[in-house]
Design a protein around this motif. Structure first.
Motif, PDB file in Angstrom:
ATOM      1  N   ASP A 153      -3.254   3.160 -11.029  1.00  0.00           N
ATOM      2  CA  ASP A 153      -2.026   3.877 -10.666  1.00  0.00           C
ATOM      3  C   ASP A 153      -2.261   4.816  -9.487  1.00  0.00           C
ATOM      4  O   ASP A 153      -1.404   4.957  -8.612  1.00  0.00           O
ATOM      5  CB  ASP A 153      -1.512   4.668 -11.869  1.00  0.00           C
ATOM      6  CG  ASP A 153      -0.937   3.764 -12.952  1.00  0.00           C
ATOM      7  OD1 ASP A 153      -0.616   2.601 -12.635  1.00  0.00           O
ATOM      8  OD2 ASP A 153      -0.820   4.216 -14.112  1.00  0.00           O
ATOM      9  N   ARG A 205      -1.612   3.845  -1.738  1.00  0.00           N
ATOM     10  CA  ARG A 205      -1.013   2.818  -0.874  1.00  0.00           C
ATOM     11  C   ARG A 205       0.433   3.179  -0.523  1.00  0.00           C
ATOM     12  O   ARG A 205       0.873   3.006   0.616  1.00  0.00           O
ATOM     13  CB  ARG A 205      -1.067   1.458  -1.566  1.00  0.00           C
ATOM     14  CG  ARG A 205      -2.470   0.882  -1.728  1.00  0.00           C
ATOM     15  CD  ARG A 205      -2.418  -0.549  -2.242  1.00  0.00           C
ATOM     16  NE  ARG A 205      -3.736  -1.101  -2.422  1.00  0.00           N
ATOM     17  CZ  ARG A 205      -4.405  -1.094  -3.576  1.00  0.00           C
ATOM     18  NH1 ARG A 205      -3.839  -0.547  -4.659  1.00  0.00           N
ATOM     19  NH2 ARG A 205      -5.600  -1.621  -3.654  1.00  0.00           N
ATOM     20  N   LYS A 206       1.167   3.678  -1.501  1.00  0.00           N
ATOM     21  CA  LYS A 206       2.567   4.043  -1.265  1.00  0.00           C
ATOM     22  C   LYS A 206       2.669   5.178  -0.257  1.00  0.00           C
ATOM     23  O   LYS A 206       3.478   5.121   0.680  1.00  0.00           O
ATOM     24  CB  LYS A 206       3.215   4.451  -2.589  1.00  0.00           C
ATOM     25  CG  LYS A 206       4.681   4.843  -2.454  1.00  0.00           C
ATOM     26  CD  LYS A 206       5.272   5.220  -3.806  1.00  0.00           C
ATOM     27  CE  LYS A 206       6.729   5.633  -3.661  1.00  0.00           C
ATOM     28  NZ  LYS A 206       7.323   6.011  -4.982  1.00  0.00           N
ATOM     29  N   SER A 240      -2.472   2.789  -6.355  1.00  0.00           N
ATOM     30  CA  SER A 240      -1.114   2.362  -5.977  1.00  0.00           C
ATOM     31  C   SER A 240      -0.365   3.491  -5.291  1.00  0.00           C
ATOM     32  O   SER A 240       0.372   3.277  -4.317  1.00  0.00           O
ATOM     33  CB  SER A 240      -0.344   1.897  -7.225  1.00  0.00           C
ATOM     34  OG  SER A 240      -0.935   0.757  -7.794  1.00  0.00           O
TER      35      SER A 240
END
Length: 245
Positions: A4, A10-11, A7
């Protein structure tokens, strides 16, 4: 980091990339640094991404596109820079450029493009990194020149001037002797050919403090010169004088 957290990194990097490409050239290297940690990233990388986003939100981005007058008499000025071995524990290097359309009589300018990224191959010297960055920037500059000719007519032959702060690259381009590194001969040869064919009108060396593209390739580099140029729509006088000296 957990799945998480990676992620989320990356976002946030995606948000940075979108903003950097549209308005925030000064945060280019921060975005690159985040993008190189998608595998094996740490909590410190996540904190750096969050800090950069906070900086982005708290500081205004101003871009000024000055009235350049007769565009057929304008020039294309390309500032390119590189940093050797400053990514991924010293394995990879960074390249970057800023492209302006400039009225050479008064220095007024309009930003056309900027880009910074990891060099797509491992290089063995600062000279190699700088030469690769120069050729990538020149590719963009010449493509823009062709676009302007299509818009304004074939009689519009805008001069292209490239500004670098690496003396070895400047001397290698103007030398009659091949550089020792064989892979590098291709990049140097490309620049020499562009000068010969008049695609590049002038290669100019300036000292580091006058290199507008400097913060695109270095963490913590002073972005004042770049920001001032973009906000005022004018190449600073000291940069213009350094180019002419």
């Amino acid at each position: 980091m957990s799945f998480d957290e990676l992620s989320l990194l990356r976002k946030m990097t995606g948000q940075l990339n979108w903003t950097v490409r549209s308005t925030r050239a000064d945060l280019s290297f921060d975005m690159i640094a985040c993008s190189t940690h998608f595998k094996g990233g740490t909590v410190a990388d996540l904190k750096h991404a969050k800090k950069t986003l906070v900086n982005l939100k708290e500081s205004k981005a101003i871009l000024r596109f000055s009235n350049l007058g007769d565009l057929s008499k304008a020039e294309i000025w390309l500032f390119t820079d590189a940093s050797y071995g400053n990514l991924n524990g010293g394995t990879d290097s960074t390249q970057g450029y800023v492209l302006f359309l400039v009225n050479p009589n008064n220095g007024k300018c309009a930003p056309i493009d900027w880009r910074a990224n990891k060099i797509d191959r491992v290089v063995t010297s600062t000279l190699a990194a700088e030469a690769i960055s120069l050729t990538r920037g020149l590719d963009a500059a010449v493509a823009f020149k062709w676009t302007m000719q299509e818009l304004l007519g074939e009689d519009c032959n805008l001069s292209v001037r490239a500004i670098i702060d690496n003396k070895d690259t400047y001397e290698s381009v103007h030398s009659t002797t091949d550089v020792a590194e064989r892979k590098l001969r291709r990049e140097i040869g490309v620049v020499k050919q562009m000068i010969k064919s008049k695609e590049l009108d002038q290669l100019i060396w300036v000292r580091g403090p006058h290199q507008i593209a400097d913060p695109l390739t270095k963490l913590g580099a002073n972005a004042e010169l770049l920001t001032k140029t973009l906000q005022e729509g004018k190449i600073p006088n000291d940069v213009v004088m350094a180019m002419r000296s």
